[in-house]
Design an enzyme around this catalytic site. Structure first.
Site, short mmCIF file in Angstrom:
data_model
loop_
_atom_site.label_atom_id
_atom_site.label_comp_id
_atom_site.label_asym_id
_atom_site.label_seq_id
_atom_site.Cartn_x
_atom_site.Cartn_y
_atom_site.Cartn_z
N ASP A 61 0.82 -1.22 0.00
CA ASP A 61 0.00 0.00 0.00
C ASP A 61 0.86 1.26 0.00
O ASP A 61 2.06 1.20 0.26
CB ASP A 61 -0.85 0.04 1.28
N TYR A 120 7.20 -9.81 6.87
CA TYR A 120 7.04 -8.38 7.11
C TYR A 120 7.57 -8.01 8.50
O TYR A 120 7.62 -8.85 9.40
CB TYR A 120 5.56 -7.99 7.08
#
Lengths: 252, 252
Positions: A61, A120
């Site tokens: 994003d 992540y």
């Protein structure tokens, strides 16, 4: 594997890229020509070949960073030797985007569908006051957190669960497998590491938001456990801001 | 200790500050009103008291960062309770400068003269291609380094030496004591940690420049040892760029 082959007369390239997400509208090309990683990379590739749109392992994003993002792209009539492609691309990419590796993809490779795990890290700063050296890439939390409770919640995430309560506008099925989740803490720095097969839209940012509810005593571990059985989005914590999220890498 | 007392009717404050050096012309106020840390801090302090010019433990150059820089400042008629001063100052300081701690200084304290040691870190990136996530604060070295030779040189720095060959425009005596110097290496990241009583102007940047000569085989360990006996500046390596240098902290 045949489905993942490049079109006739094309070769498939494998790239690893790093980017600072701050000034990108995320990975994916946008209709209005917003500045995205995919668009910048496609423009640079198009200088050296007839290039399809590149495919990333994960579509980050707006504001999310990538340490090492695997990408494949199908090209025709590549005009530089592949050994010199990395340097050629970097000479034309902006300061906040860089190619770390460029080579021929192995047969049947697909950056998204061949991927076995994605890792992540979400960075937090545990302090009241600004930290100019760090906070452009970490979320500052000015209240006290119970890290032990958060560690226990992180351990509960591991395994297969219905992550419906942690997804945003998700049309796919919502069961996902998380292989690992742990906290690393040093002074004011707290990082949450998460590794899973694949993730739903905004899943990690909602998980961090919910871990913060637990750390601040606004949600219990047993409430958290129930959330992992496929509850409504409204029962989990809010999505934290994207600037603390770093895509670390993937496994194939 | 008496010499270090504040002027009559003044109180001495102790501050710890953090700053991102990129957009500062260093610590020290400049005649032409350049943007410096000292000037920004003095302006903010002047909102809440009659403030003298603040004194830092070390005066960093343009582009050098500070993780935790001790500062003292003498003020009169402080108009906020000292327990609220940190928050008050941070509300008026720019994004790249922050007060981490603000309290009354102990009797006789002087940020510069009371200091027993200062610690710095210089960050390097060992790779050919850009690393957008790191290189605004680390020097990229695109050639291969012999880290073992550099570690041996780092060990030779420890102790008292005449660092004349590593200083720029220095009028003070050039003997200095280095308490510790070691490398930390992980993947493409290399940090050089140096801790000493005090440092000459540009001493650390010249030391790193010389360690790079050693790592690349352009200088031998025995040549390096001779440099530490008070040679000419021209015989050591060039000063590396300031953006990799971080003032870490000090001891009193």
């Amino acid at each position: 594997m045949a489905d993942y082959a490049p079109p006739p007369d094309h070769q498939r390239l494998y790239l690893e890229i790093q980017y600072l997400g701050t000034h990108f509208q995320g990975w994916q090309m946008q209709a209005k020509g917003e500045r995205t990683v995919q668009a910048e990379l496609h423009t640079a590739l198009s200088r050296f070949a007839e290039a399809h749109v590149p495919v990333a392992c994960g579509r980050t994003d707006t504001g999310v960073h990538a340490e090492n993002m695997p990408v494949h792209v199908d090209v025709k009539n590549l005009r530089v030797p592949i050994s010199k492609l990395k340097r050629a691309l970097n000479a034309h990419l902006p300061e906040d985007l860089s190619v770390l590796k460029a080579e021929e993809a192995r047969t049947g490779f697909h950056a998204r569908f061949s991927c076995k795990w994605r890792a992540y890290r979400y960075d937090l700063l545990l302090c009241e006051e600004r930290r100019p050296l760090y906070e452009t890439r970490a979320l500052r939390v000015p209240y006290v957190l119970n890290l032990k409770q958060m560690e226990e919640a992180a351990a509960l995430l591991i395994g297969e669960h219905d992550f419906r309560a942690f997804a945003t506008q998700e049309e796919r099925q919502t069961r996902r497998i998380i292989y690992g989740c742990h906290l690393e803490h040093s002074g004011v720095h707290l990082s949450v590491h998460i590794r899973g097969e694949s993730f739903l839209r905004h899943q990690i940012r909602a998980i961090i938001g919910t871990l913060l509810l637990i750390g601040s005593g606004r949600q219990t571990l047993s409430e958290f456990e129930v959330l992992l059985q496929g509850k409504n989005r409204a029962e989990a914590g809010p999505n934290v801001k994207p600037h603390g999220l770093h895509f670390l890498g993937a496994g194939y």
